[in-house]
Design a protein around this motif. Sequence first.
Motif, PDB file in Angstrom:
ATOM      1  N   GLY A 146       0.777  -1.227   0.000  1.00 28.19           N
ATOM      2  CA  GLY A 146       0.000   0.000   0.000  1.00 28.19           C
ATOM      3  C   GLY A 146       0.810   1.280   0.000  1.00 28.19           C
ATOM      4  N   LYS A 147       2.126   1.158  -0.127  1.00 25.95           N
ATOM      5  CA  LYS A 147       2.977   2.350  -0.109  1.00 25.95           C
ATOM      6  C   LYS A 147       3.776   2.473  -1.400  1.00 25.95           C
ATOM      7  CE  LYS A 147       3.535   2.727   4.900  1.00 25.95           C
ATOM      8  NZ  LYS A 147       4.513   2.916   6.001  1.00 25.95           N
ATOM      9  N   GLU A 148       4.288   3.671  -1.622  1.00 26.42           N
ATOM     10  CA  GLU A 148       5.141   3.912  -2.769  1.00 26.42           C
ATOM     11  C   GLU A 148       6.509   3.250  -2.560  1.00 26.42           C
ATOM     12  OE1 GLU A 148       2.500   6.051  -4.978  1.00 26.42           O
ATOM     13  OE2 GLU A 148       4.611   6.114  -5.551  1.00 26.42           O
ATOM     14  N   ARG A 149       7.147   2.921  -3.672  1.00 22.48           N
ATOM     15  CA  ARG A 149       8.520   2.422  -3.580  1.00 22.48           C
ATOM     16  C   ARG A 149       9.413   3.570  -3.120  1.00 22.48           C
ATOM     17  NH1 ARG A 149      10.716  -1.385  -8.325  1.00 22.48           N
ATOM     18  NH2 ARG A 149       8.657  -2.259  -7.802  1.00 22.48           N
ATOM     19  N   GLU A 150      10.302   3.280  -2.163  1.00 21.49           N
ATOM     20  CA  GLU A 150      11.127   4.344  -1.599  1.00 21.49           C
ATOM     21  C   GLU A 150      12.609   3.988  -1.615  1.00 21.49           C
ATOM     22  OE1 GLU A 150      10.015   5.017   2.483  1.00 21.49           O
ATOM     23  OE2 GLU A 150      10.828   3.091   3.158  1.00 21.49           O
ATOM     24  N   PHE A 151      13.413   5.018  -1.642  1.00 17.07           N
ATOM     25  CA  PHE A 151      14.860   4.871  -1.634  1.00 17.07           C
ATOM     26  C   PHE A 151      15.339   4.375  -0.282  1.00 17.07           C
ATOM     27  CE2 PHE A 151      19.202   5.705  -2.363  1.00 17.07           C
ATOM     28  CZ  PHE A 151      19.703   6.418  -1.272  1.00 17.07           C
ATOM     29  N   VAL A 152      16.329   3.482  -0.305  1.00 17.61           N
ATOM     30  CA  VAL A 152      16.948   2.986   0.922  1.00 17.61           C
ATOM     31  C   VAL A 152      18.427   3.376   0.967  1.00 17.61           C
ATOM     32  CG1 VAL A 152      17.557   0.941   2.261  1.00 17.61           C
ATOM     33  CG2 VAL A 152      15.337   1.050   1.092  1.00 17.61           C
ATOM     34  N   ALA A 153      19.178   2.976  -0.063  1.00 19.82           N
ATOM     35  CA  ALA A 153      20.610   3.242  -0.071  1.00 19.82           C
ATOM     36  C   ALA A 153      21.113   3.158  -1.505  1.00 19.82           C
ATOM     37  CB  ALA A 153      21.358   2.246   0.799  1.00 19.82           C
ATOM     38  N   ALA A 154      22.248   3.821  -1.761  1.00 19.30           N
ATOM     39  CA  ALA A 154      22.855   3.776  -3.084  1.00 19.30           C
ATOM     40  C   ALA A 154      24.361   3.888  -2.962  1.00 19.30           C
ATOM     41  CB  ALA A 154      22.309   4.891  -3.975  1.00 19.30           C
ATOM     42  N   ILE A 155      25.046   3.413  -3.994  1.00 18.85           N
ATOM     43  CA  ILE A 155      26.502   3.421  -3.998  1.00 18.85           C
ATOM     44  C   ILE A 155      26.982   3.707  -5.416  1.00 18.85           C
ATOM     45  CG2 ILE A 155      26.650   0.909  -4.392  1.00 18.85           C
ATOM     46  CD1 ILE A 155      29.035   0.910  -2.413  1.00 18.85           C
ATOM     47  N   ASN A 156      28.059   4.449  -5.539  1.00 20.54           N
ATOM     48  CA  ASN A 156      28.551   4.763  -6.877  1.00 20.54           C
ATOM     49  C   ASN A 156      29.364   3.593  -7.433  1.00 20.54           C
ATOM     50  OD1 ASN A 156      30.933   5.035  -5.419  1.00 20.54           O
ATOM     51  ND2 ASN A 156      31.624   6.779  -6.632  1.00 20.54           N
ATOM     52  N   TRP A 157      29.879   3.740  -8.639  1.00 14.27           N
ATOM     53  CA  TRP A 157      30.503   2.617  -9.322  1.00 14.27           C
ATOM     54  C   TRP A 157      31.732   2.092  -8.591  1.00 14.27           C
ATOM     55  CZ3 TRP A 157      35.509   2.516 -11.060  1.00 14.27           C
ATOM     56  CH2 TRP A 157      36.171   3.754 -11.065  1.00 14.27           C
ATOM     57  N   SER A 158      32.475   2.972  -7.934  1.00 11.27           N
ATOM     58  CA  SER A 158      33.710   2.551  -7.283  1.00 11.27           C
ATOM     59  C   SER A 158      33.505   2.114  -5.837  1.00 11.27           C
ATOM     60  CB  SER A 158      34.722   3.691  -7.306  1.00 11.27           C
ATOM     61  OG  SER A 158      34.301   4.735  -6.447  1.00 11.27           O
ATOM     62  N   GLY A 159      32.343   2.454  -5.283  1.00  7.11           N
ATOM     63  CA  GLY A 159      32.111   2.182  -3.868  1.00  7.11           C
ATOM     64  C   GLY A 159      32.581   3.293  -2.960  1.00  7.11           C
ATOM     65  N   GLY A 160      33.118   4.336  -3.554  1.00  5.11           N
ATOM     66  CA  GLY A 160      33.666   5.426  -2.760  1.00  5.11           C
ATOM     67  C   GLY A 160      32.666   6.443  -2.275  1.00  5.11           C
TER      68      GLY A 160
END
Length: 123
Positions: free
Chosen positions: A42-56
Amino acid sequence: QVQLVESGGGLVQAGGSLRLSCAASGRTVSSSAMGWFRQAPGKEREFVAAINWSGGSTAYADSVKGRFTISRDNAKNTVYLQMNSLKPEDTAVYYCAARVGVLRTTTQEYRYWGQGTQVTVSS
């Protein structure tokens, strides 16, 4: 094209931990930013975490900051989400997503999505 397969979901008691994995394949994986999102009933999809290509570089939703950690192993083409101190409100289907380019935190900016893995936290 990028293909994503999540694993590691399950049922856990409040206060417990889980580690989600996202296995990625495709020729652009190493240059892709990766994200974890979740959707509760019943809720919208929400952001949790993200990481760039290098992990930095990483980003987290305020609701998970200090409890969740995103990481990646480019040699294995795998992204992880370590979830500690889980709460019942963390219950949702968790999705892995990828985008070619820099890290972003909105669903609209991710082109590739996995099928999702269920995480259920009991009180």
